[in-house]
Design a protein around this motif. Structure first.
Motif, PDB file in Angstrom:
ATOM      1  N   VAL A 134       0.059   5.927  -7.913  1.00  0.00           N
ATOM      2  CA  VAL A 134      -1.292   6.496  -7.890  1.00  0.00           C
ATOM      3  C   VAL A 134      -1.227   8.016  -8.045  1.00  0.00           C
ATOM      4  CG1 VAL A 134      -3.313   6.881  -6.423  1.00  0.00           C
ATOM      5  CG2 VAL A 134      -2.322   4.599  -6.602  1.00  0.00           C
ATOM      6  N   LEU A 135      -0.278   8.647  -7.381  1.00  0.00           N
ATOM      7  CA  LEU A 135      -0.102  10.092  -7.505  1.00  0.00           C
ATOM      8  C   LEU A 135       0.262  10.475  -8.934  1.00  0.00           C
ATOM      9  CD1 LEU A 135      -0.052  12.790  -5.991  1.00  0.00           C
ATOM     10  CD2 LEU A 135       2.368  12.375  -5.567  1.00  0.00           C
ATOM     11  N   ASN A 136       1.115   9.681  -9.569  1.00  0.00           N
ATOM     12  CA  ASN A 136       1.466   9.945 -10.963  1.00  0.00           C
ATOM     13  C   ASN A 136       0.248   9.824 -11.877  1.00  0.00           C
ATOM     14  OD1 ASN A 136       4.149  10.418 -10.389  1.00  0.00           O
ATOM     15  ND2 ASN A 136       4.763   8.305 -10.751  1.00  0.00           N
ATOM     16  N   ALA A 137      -0.559   8.802 -11.665  1.00  0.00           N
ATOM     17  CA  ALA A 137      -1.762   8.636 -12.480  1.00  0.00           C
ATOM     18  C   ALA A 137      -2.732   9.794 -12.273  1.00  0.00           C
ATOM     19  CB  ALA A 137      -2.438   7.308 -12.153  1.00  0.00           C
ATOM     20  N   MET A 138      -2.886  10.226 -11.011  1.00  0.00           N
ATOM     21  CA  MET A 138      -3.777  11.353 -10.737  1.00  0.00           C
ATOM     22  C   MET A 138      -3.266  12.631 -11.400  1.00  0.00           C
ATOM     23  SD  MET A 138      -4.926  10.736  -6.780  1.00  0.00           S
ATOM     24  CE  MET A 138      -5.532  12.394  -6.642  1.00  0.00           C
ATOM     25  N   THR A 139      -1.962  12.811 -11.431  1.00  0.00           N
ATOM     26  CA  THR A 139      -1.382  13.989 -12.076  1.00  0.00           C
ATOM     27  C   THR A 139      -1.692  13.984 -13.567  1.00  0.00           C
ATOM     28  OG1 THR A 139       0.388  14.031 -10.440  1.00  0.00           O
ATOM     29  CG2 THR A 139       0.759  15.245 -12.471  1.00  0.00           C
ATOM     30  N   VAL A 140      -1.558  12.834 -14.209  1.00  0.00           N
ATOM     31  CA  VAL A 140      -1.857  12.734 -15.641  1.00  0.00           C
ATOM     32  C   VAL A 140      -3.340  13.009 -15.892  1.00  0.00           C
ATOM     33  CG1 VAL A 140      -1.980  11.122 -17.593  1.00  0.00           C
ATOM     34  CG2 VAL A 140       0.059  11.192 -16.154  1.00  0.00           C
ATOM     35  N   VAL A 141      -4.207  12.452 -15.052  1.00  0.00           N
ATOM     36  CA  VAL A 141      -5.650  12.671 -15.220  1.00  0.00           C
ATOM     37  C   VAL A 141      -5.995  14.145 -15.016  1.00  0.00           C
ATOM     38  CG1 VAL A 141      -7.904  12.190 -14.181  1.00  0.00           C
ATOM     39  CG2 VAL A 141      -6.339  10.328 -14.654  1.00  0.00           C
ATOM     40  N   LEU A 142      -5.448  14.780 -14.000  1.00  0.00           N
ATOM     41  CA  LEU A 142      -5.731  16.202 -13.759  1.00  0.00           C
ATOM     42  C   LEU A 142      -5.191  17.081 -14.878  1.00  0.00           C
ATOM     43  CD1 LEU A 142      -5.139  16.479  -9.916  1.00  0.00           C
ATOM     44  CD2 LEU A 142      -7.307  16.588 -11.146  1.00  0.00           C
ATOM     45  N   PHE A 143      -4.005  16.761 -15.386  1.00  0.00           N
ATOM     46  CA  PHE A 143      -3.447  17.522 -16.494  1.00  0.00           C
ATOM     47  C   PHE A 143      -4.321  17.389 -17.737  1.00  0.00           C
ATOM     48  CE2 PHE A 143      -0.635  17.773 -20.223  1.00  0.00           C
ATOM     49  CZ  PHE A 143      -0.194  19.078 -20.088  1.00  0.00           C
ATOM     50  N   THR A 144      -4.730  16.159 -18.046  1.00  0.00           N
ATOM     51  CA  THR A 144      -5.581  15.928 -19.210  1.00  0.00           C
ATOM     52  C   THR A 144      -6.928  16.627 -19.053  1.00  0.00           C
ATOM     53  OG1 THR A 144      -4.515  13.785 -19.504  1.00  0.00           O
ATOM     54  CG2 THR A 144      -6.603  14.125 -20.649  1.00  0.00           C
ATOM     55  N   THR A 145      -7.496  16.534 -17.869  1.00  0.00           N
ATOM     56  CA  THR A 145      -8.772  17.202 -17.614  1.00  0.00           C
ATOM     57  C   THR A 145      -8.624  18.714 -17.739  1.00  0.00           C
ATOM     58  OG1 THR A 145      -9.372  15.415 -16.121  1.00  0.00           O
ATOM     59  CG2 THR A 145     -10.659  17.433 -15.954  1.00  0.00           C
TER      60      THR A 145
ATOM     61  N   LEU B  66       0.820  -1.215   0.000  1.00  0.00           N
ATOM     62  CA  LEU B  66       0.000   0.000   0.000  1.00  0.00           C
ATOM     63  C   LEU B  66       0.855   1.268   0.000  1.00  0.00           C
ATOM     64  CD1 LEU B  66      -2.845  -0.986   2.485  1.00  0.00           C
ATOM     65  CD2 LEU B  66      -3.042  -0.596   0.022  1.00  0.00           C
ATOM     66  N   LEU B  67       1.895   1.264   0.821  1.00  0.00           N
ATOM     67  CA  LEU B  67       2.781   2.428   0.874  1.00  0.00           C
ATOM     68  C   LEU B  67       3.553   2.597  -0.429  1.00  0.00           C
ATOM     69  CD1 LEU B  67       4.144   2.173   4.530  1.00  0.00           C
ATOM     70  CD2 LEU B  67       2.429   3.756   3.633  1.00  0.00           C
ATOM     71  N   GLY B  68       3.911   1.478  -1.056  1.00  0.00           N
ATOM     72  CA  GLY B  68       4.626   1.543  -2.317  1.00  0.00           C
ATOM     73  C   GLY B  68       3.768   1.987  -3.483  1.00  0.00           C
ATOM     74  N   SER B  69       2.460   1.905  -3.336  1.00  0.00           N
ATOM     75  CA  SER B  69       1.572   2.277  -4.439  1.00  0.00           C
ATOM     76  C   SER B  69       1.214   3.761  -4.441  1.00  0.00           C
ATOM     77  CB  SER B  69       0.293   1.445  -4.376  1.00  0.00           C
ATOM     78  OG  SER B  69      -0.465   1.796  -3.228  1.00  0.00           O
ATOM     79  N   TRP B  70       1.588   4.495  -3.420  1.00  0.00           N
ATOM     80  CA  TRP B  70       1.227   5.917  -3.368  1.00  0.00           C
ATOM     81  C   TRP B  70       1.812   6.706  -4.534  1.00  0.00           C
ATOM     82  CZ3 TRP B  70      -2.580   7.918  -0.782  1.00  0.00           C
ATOM     83  CH2 TRP B  70      -3.015   7.317   0.372  1.00  0.00           C
ATOM     84  N   LEU B  71       3.067   6.486  -4.853  1.00  0.00           N
ATOM     85  CA  LEU B  71       3.695   7.256  -5.926  1.00  0.00           C
ATOM     86  C   LEU B  71       3.080   6.951  -7.291  1.00  0.00           C
ATOM     87  CD1 LEU B  71       5.805   9.371  -6.538  1.00  0.00           C
ATOM     88  CD2 LEU B  71       7.481   7.546  -6.772  1.00  0.00           C
TER      89      LEU B  71
END
Length: 129
Positions: free
Chosen positions: A86-97, A79-84
């Motif tokens: 997930v954060l990268n994916a959220m950044t791409v989604v927010l940028f695209t949006t 779970l701790l290793g997945s934060w980065l």
């Protein structure tokens, strides 16, 4: 419990002796030190207003138990290793949006100012659709 955890950390540090670098390389040891330090700090400054958040951090003592059990440690590390990622994916989604929000404002602001008149209205419209 703070006293017991403090004694545990102290004994662990004494047991490491000259190999303190190995102690501080282990993330669980650093996490234990942080939880104990925040607990001691929270107990020492109970009278200072506005620092109630330190009491909440004491709840993370339960995560120390996860470090003791191999299966739970594996899950917690995953779970701790997945934060980065997930954060990268959220950044791409927010940028695209954001890019689509700008395009929607440019193309549709005159046709539907209620929904696309500003960038923030375009973003809200895109999220609701």
């Amino acid at each position: 419990f703070t006293g017991i955890f403090t004694v545990e950390i102290a004994l662990h540090l004494v047991a490491c002796g000259d190999r303190l670098d190995e102690f501080f390389e282990n993330r669980w040891n650093l996490f234990d030190m942080l939880v104990v330090a925040v607990s001691i700090l929270g107990a020492a400054i109970d009278l200072v207003p506005g620092l109630g958040i330190l009491r909440i951090i004491r709840a993370f003592r339960l995560l120390r138990l996860f470090g003791r059990l191999a299966t739970l440690r594996r899950i917690t590390n995953a779970l701790l290793g997945s934060w980065l990622p997930v954060l990268n994916a959220m950044t791409v989604v927010l940028f695209t949006t954001g890019v689509y929000g700008i395009l929607a404002t440019q193309f549709f602001a005159n046709n539907s100012p209620k929904h696309f008149g500003t960038f923030s209205k375009s973003l809200v419209t895109m999220f609701t659709v």
